[in-house]
Write an enzyme that holds these catalytic residues in place. Structure first.
Site, PDB file in Angstrom:
ATOM      1  N   SER A 179       0.793  -1.224   0.000  1.00  0.00           N
ATOM      2  CA  SER A 179       0.000   0.000   0.000  1.00  0.00           C
ATOM      3  C   SER A 179       0.827   1.277   0.000  1.00  0.00           C
ATOM      4  CB  SER A 179      -0.950   0.001   1.195  1.00  0.00           C
ATOM      5  OG  SER A 179      -0.230  -0.162   2.389  1.00  0.00           O
ATOM      6  N   HIS A 207      -5.549  -3.735  -1.666  1.00  0.00           N
ATOM      7  CA  HIS A 207      -5.372  -2.706  -2.702  1.00  0.00           C
ATOM      8  C   HIS A 207      -5.410  -3.286  -4.110  1.00  0.00           C
ATOM      9  CE1 HIS A 207      -4.597   1.025  -0.483  1.00  0.00           C
ATOM     10  NE2 HIS A 207      -4.060   0.253   0.448  1.00  0.00           N
ATOM     11  N   LYS A 238     -12.043  -0.090   0.407  1.00  0.00           N
ATOM     12  CA  LYS A 238     -11.223   0.640  -0.568  1.00  0.00           C
ATOM     13  C   LYS A 238     -11.996   0.773  -1.880  1.00  0.00           C
ATOM     14  CE  LYS A 238      -7.167   0.082   2.099  1.00  0.00           C
ATOM     15  NZ  LYS A 238      -6.352  -0.910   2.769  1.00  0.00           N
TER      16      LYS A 238
HETATM   17  C1  LIG Z   1      -6.157  -1.071   4.175  1.00  0.00           C
HETATM   18  C2  LIG Z   1      -5.621  -2.425   4.410  1.00  0.00           C
HETATM   19  C3  LIG Z   1      -6.199  -3.254   5.369  1.00  0.00           C
HETATM   20  C4  LIG Z   1      -7.278  -2.769   6.279  1.00  0.00           C
HETATM   21  O1  LIG Z   1      -8.496  -2.749   5.660  1.00  0.00           O
HETATM   22  P1  LIG Z   1      -9.734  -2.083   6.475  1.00  0.00           P
HETATM   23  O2  LIG Z   1     -10.912  -2.673   5.836  1.00  0.00           O
HETATM   24  O3  LIG Z   1      -9.612  -0.617   6.314  1.00  0.00           O
HETATM   25  O4  LIG Z   1      -9.586  -2.496   7.896  1.00  0.00           O
HETATM   26  C5  LIG Z   1      -5.709  -4.529   5.497  1.00  0.00           C
HETATM   27  N1  LIG Z   1      -4.699  -4.984   4.744  1.00  0.00           N
HETATM   28  C6  LIG Z   1      -4.098  -4.203   3.811  1.00  0.00           C
HETATM   29  C7  LIG Z   1      -2.997  -4.761   2.991  1.00  0.00           C
HETATM   30  C8  LIG Z   1      -4.545  -2.898   3.630  1.00  0.00           C
HETATM   31  O5  LIG Z   1      -3.955  -2.125   2.715  1.00  0.00           O
END
Ligand SMILES: *Cc1c(COP(=O)(O)O)cnc(C)c1O
Length: 390
Positions: A179, A207, A238
């Site tokens: 990310s 992502h 996301k």
């Molecule tokens: C953003 C992210 C998460 C967390 O996701 P949420 O639904 O916001 O808790 C978990 N793993 C990765 C790799 C992320 O980029």
């Protein structure tokens, strides 16, 4: 002296190092432009890749579910809180991902805490990419397994680690798309090593979904590895634009998670409105790849123009566009000046990225128009020159 004095001195020290996170308040819906700290600004930092967070179809679905089922699920899912909508999203996600089944959880963060400790414990070994997301790291720690970090995106390093560390069960876990840099894990190589050493395979596609693969079906689809990864972790927060998390895998794995995953057993699931909006988001992606295409067009344009201006956009292979600055104080100053010019692009420093690698992370979305992107580029050029970054 009081026992909590350390807090104020730690906060002061963060501020001095440029590492105090400045949390802005948003008072409008998410979109290509929004109102942050009372100011209308170009939004270059949300994870709302496809612009679905304020989509009419998702809002209509949420509204209907709210009327039909109320606001809260009333109990944890294992007692009296599994509603028909929860099963519907699990089926929709399984179809979308091409997996046998999924378990729907409260968030992507929670999904890692749910899944990893259900698969391995104190007699076991986890091989974890050194740049894995915090939620993976915490999930690994919670399991009590021995954690062996391997070099970032390096299947050779994973192979060495797998030769050196034995255990009852062994598991490899990696982010799909990292990310902070936007680079992609070499899943085909990882699968090969895993097969040779009989490792359980877990990939976190937070992502990747809505971004990579056919119509945004994610990283496993991108590499054509269906059925070769044991567990795919995902988020609804996301590209899907809502909130929630899930794990996809075989029907038997999902049955096991529903018996053993602690956040599933001990924390209430998401509300009808959240779940209905998530189902609608999956349907939007299933119906058309138009938004995913627009996202990539926008991202390619923005990245190429930033490079032409002289910015260092790192090694990204995805729409995530890091603008590497190095010094945290300078990155934070750049972000502040951009904001006063009407562009919201958050600076990110340690511990989210290594020390000396502070950056602005630009997130492009399908909802940005070409004019929006040009506005952002113009301001980046102006402020970048003022600060001597380009
Ligand atoms: C953003 C992210 C998460 C967390 O996701 P949420 O639904 O916001 O808790 C978990 N793993 C990765 C790799 C992320 O980029």
């Amino acid at each position: 002296m009081s026992k909590l004095d350390f807090i104020e001195s730690e906060l002061a020290s963060l501020k001095e190092q440029g590492l105090l996170i400045n949390i802005r308040t948003i008072s409008s819906p998410q979109g290509p432009w929004f109102v942050a700290d009372q100011k209308r600004v170009l939004n270059l930092c949300s994870n709302n890749y496809l612009g679905l967070a304020n989509d009419d179809r998702l809002k209509a679905a949420a509204r209907q579910a709210l009327e039909k089922y109320g606001v809260g699920p009333g109990a944890v899912r294992t007692i009296a809180g599994t509603m028909t909508l929860h099963l519907e999203i699990e089926r929709a996600l399984a179809d979308f991902k091409g997996a046998e089944d999924t378990i729907f959880l409260q968030s992507g963060f929670v999904a890692n805490q749910a899944v990893i400790p259900a698969l391995v414990g104190p007699d076991d070994v986890i091989f974890s990419d050194e740049l894995n997301h915090a939620s993976i790291i915490d999930g690994c720690r919670l399991s009590g397994a021995k954690i062996v970090r391997y070099a970032h995106n390096d299947a050779g390093s994973l192979e060495e680690a797998a030769r050196a560390h034995v255990g009852r069960r062994r598991l490899v876990v990696t982010d799909g798309v990292f990310s902070m840099d936007g680079d992609i894990a070499p899943l085909p190589d990882i699968v090969e090593v895993a097969q040779r050493h009989d490792l359980i395979t877990v990939v976190d596609d937070a992502h990747g979904e809505g971004v990579l693969g056919r119509g945004g079906r994610g990283i496993v689809d991108h590499f054509g590895l269906h059925g070769r990864f044991d567990v795919e972790i995902g988020t609804l927060s996301k590209a899907f634009g809502v909130v929630g998390g899930y794990a996809a895998g075989s029907a038997s794995l999902v049955r096991w998670f529903k018996q053993r995953a602690r956040p599933f057993l001990f924390s209430t699931g998401l509300s009808p409105a959240d779940v209905a909006a998530s189902i609608a988001a999956v349907r939007v992606l299933q119906a058309s790849d138009e938004l995913v295409k627009r996202l990539w067009d926008n991202a390619s344009y923005f990245k190429a123009e930033m490079r032409r201006l002289g910015f260092d956009t790192g090694v990204s292979q995805t729409p995530i566009t890091p603008v590497i600055i190095g010094d945290a104080v300078k990155a934070s100053e750049l972000s502040k000046r951009l904001f006063s010019e009407g562009v919201f692009a958050q600076s990110i420093g340690y511990p989210t990225v290594p020390r000396g690698k502070a950056r602005i992370r630009v997130m492009i979305s399908a909802a940005h128009s070409r004019e929006d992107l040009d506005y952002g580029l113009e301001k980046f050029a102006k402020v970048g020159r003022e600060l001597g970054v380009i």
